[in-house]
Design an enzyme around this catalytic site. Sequence first.
Site, short mmCIF file in Angstrom:
data_model
loop_
_atom_site.label_atom_id
_atom_site.label_comp_id
_atom_site.label_asym_id
_atom_site.label_seq_id
_atom_site.Cartn_x
_atom_site.Cartn_y
_atom_site.Cartn_z
N ALA A 65 0.86 -1.18 0.00
CA ALA A 65 0.00 0.00 0.00
C ALA A 65 0.90 1.23 0.00
O ALA A 65 2.05 1.18 0.43
CB ALA A 65 -0.90 -0.01 1.23
N GLY A 108 0.75 -5.11 0.98
CA GLY A 108 -0.45 -5.21 0.15
C GLY A 108 -0.17 -5.81 -1.22
O GLY A 108 -1.08 -6.36 -1.85
N GLU A 111 -0.37 -9.44 -0.60
CA GLU A 111 -1.79 -9.75 -0.34
C GLU A 111 -2.60 -9.75 -1.64
O GLU A 111 -3.46 -10.61 -1.85
CB GLU A 111 -2.37 -8.74 0.65
CG GLU A 111 -1.74 -8.89 2.03
CD GLU A 111 -2.16 -7.79 3.00
OE1 GLU A 111 -1.93 -6.60 2.66
OE2 GLU A 111 -2.70 -8.10 4.06
N GLU A 131 4.70 -5.10 7.15
CA GLU A 131 3.91 -4.05 7.81
C GLU A 131 4.35 -3.79 9.24
O GLU A 131 4.28 -2.67 9.74
CB GLU A 131 2.43 -4.43 7.82
CG GLU A 131 1.74 -4.34 6.46
CD GLU A 131 1.77 -5.64 5.66
OE1 GLU A 131 2.63 -6.51 5.96
OE2 GLU A 131 0.96 -5.78 4.75
C1 HXC Z 1 5.04 4.42 -1.10
C2 HXC Z 1 7.00 3.46 -1.83
C3 HXC Z 1 6.62 2.21 -1.31
C4 HXC Z 1 5.36 2.13 -0.64
C5 HXC Z 1 8.56 1.99 -2.20
N1 HXC Z 1 8.21 3.29 -2.39
N2 HXC Z 1 7.63 1.32 -1.56
N3 HXC Z 1 6.21 4.54 -1.72
N4 HXC Z 1 4.61 3.25 -0.57
N5 HXC Z 1 4.90 0.96 -0.14
C6 HXC Z 1 8.96 4.34 -3.06
C7 HXC Z 1 10.12 4.83 -2.22
O1 HXC Z 1 9.68 5.77 -1.27
C8 HXC Z 1 11.00 5.44 -3.27
O2 HXC Z 1 10.49 6.71 -3.62
C9 HXC Z 1 10.80 4.53 -4.46
O3 HXC Z 1 9.57 3.85 -4.23
C10 HXC Z 1 11.87 3.47 -4.62
O4 HXC Z 1 12.01 2.78 -3.39
P1 HXC Z 1 13.41 2.59 -2.63
O5 HXC Z 1 13.10 2.32 -1.21
O6 HXC Z 1 14.30 3.73 -2.92
O7 HXC Z 1 13.94 1.29 -3.36
P2 HXC Z 1 14.93 0.17 -2.79
O8 HXC Z 1 16.04 0.80 -1.99
O9 HXC Z 1 15.27 -0.68 -3.95
O10 HXC Z 1 14.04 -0.65 -1.74
C11 HXC Z 1 12.96 -1.42 -2.18
C12 HXC Z 1 12.07 -1.82 -0.97
C13 HXC Z 1 11.65 -0.56 -0.20
C14 HXC Z 1 12.81 -2.81 -0.08
C15 HXC Z 1 10.85 -2.54 -1.59
O11 HXC Z 1 11.15 0.41 -1.13
C16 HXC Z 1 10.61 -0.82 0.84
O12 HXC Z 1 10.90 -1.37 1.88
N6 HXC Z 1 9.38 -0.39 0.57
C17 HXC Z 1 8.28 -0.43 1.51
C18 HXC Z 1 7.75 -1.84 1.65
C19 HXC Z 1 6.64 -1.92 2.65
O13 HXC Z 1 6.81 -1.58 3.82
N7 HXC Z 1 5.46 -2.35 2.23
C20 HXC Z 1 4.31 -2.48 3.09
C21 HXC Z 1 3.50 -1.23 3.06
S1 HXC Z 1 2.16 -1.33 4.21
P3 HXC Z 1 11.42 8.02 -3.76
O14 HXC Z 1 10.45 9.11 -3.97
O15 HXC Z 1 12.23 8.10 -2.51
O16 HXC Z 1 12.26 7.68 -4.97
C22 HXC Z 1 1.00 -2.24 3.40
C23 HXC Z 1 -0.28 -2.45 4.16
C24 HXC Z 1 -1.27 -3.15 3.33
O17 HXC Z 1 1.19 -2.67 2.32
C25 HXC Z 1 -2.55 -3.32 4.10
C26 HXC Z 1 -3.76 -3.29 3.23
C27 HXC Z 1 -4.03 -1.95 2.66
#
Ligand code: HXC
Length: 256
Positions: A65, A108, A111, A131
């Site tokens: 998400a 997400g 999921e 998460e």
């Molecule tokens: C918003 C995101 C994002 C996310 C990545 N980006 N994941 N933006 N929401 N979930 C953005 C980063 O901010 C960054 O933007 C760009 O994408 C590239 O990501 P990087 O982190 O620079 O890439 P990298 O170093 O290769 O790392 C990849 C990664 C990391 C390991 C996947 O991005 C990461 O940990 N992302 C978050 C994963 C996460 O926590 N997902 C769960 C979300 S909660 P900029 O602008 O800086 O370039 C969820 C709840 C669901 O999903 C529940 C139901 C709704």
Amino acid sequence: SPYEMILVERQGPAGLIRLNRPKALNALCDQLTAELADALAALDADPAVAAIILTGNEKAFAAGADIREMQDRAFPATYMKDFVAPWEAVLSVRKPVIAAVAGFALGGGCELAMMCDLILAADSARFGQPEINLGIIPGAGGSQRLTRAIGKSKAMEMVLTGRMMSAEEADRAGLVARVVPAAELIPEAVKMAEKIATLSPPAVAMAKEAVNAAFELPLREGVRLERRFFLSLFGTPDQKEGMAAFLEKRPAAFKG
Ligand code: HXC
């Protein structure tokens, strides 16, 4: 195209939806999930489409998400307008939906892949429910579908620690149907759709519904549902055609 965050194309009998927000690793924001729901319904209604493939790009299926969009959400507004509900559009599609996953399928994203009927993984796929690192937990079925797919200990470890799983581990654990080289991901998914396109549409729809019912129903109820579907298919011309074709040693021509 009416869409900004997804690309929709046909590849033979497959309707292919590509999540297309590469700069944010396909983070699932409200607009993207609304576009996805719309495209899924359109492809489900298109008689030329036998199966739907949902994919991302080489780097990410979807990294979850959209954290930027979620950051300022507050309770009870979150409860009164459930932003997760539109994600479940994929659950009401009647045609098979194949998640073709390369790169990150996190939170997400994982999921969403698990809501599809099956997951085909590239060797580059990484699955996780991170998460917990954000002070939340999975919210689109991760704690339930992951546990049913790979068992309690593995699911618990992933949900509690956020550890990611490689494609190979996901294959061993039964999360995915198969792992293929990244370059073969879409061709293999299209091949699957092509095979499905040659089969009897009502049999395909009932097969999908019966297997998915195994996630919802007690065994006895699930077997009863399967039996009703199975016996009702003897009312279709396709059953007569399929069995006649076998006995006459020729390919079947199913009509639906
Ligand atoms: C918003 C995101 C994002 C996310 C990545 N980006 N994941 N933006 N929401 N979930 C953005 C980063 O901010 C960054 O933007 C760009 O994408 C590239 O990501 P990087 O982190 O620079 O890439 P990298 O170093 O290769 O790392 C990849 C990664 C990391 C390991 C996947 O991005 C990461 O940990 N992302 C978050 C994963 C996460 O926590 N997902 C769960 C979300 S909660 P900029 O602008 O800086 O370039 C969820 C709840 C669901 O999903 C529940 C139901 C709704």
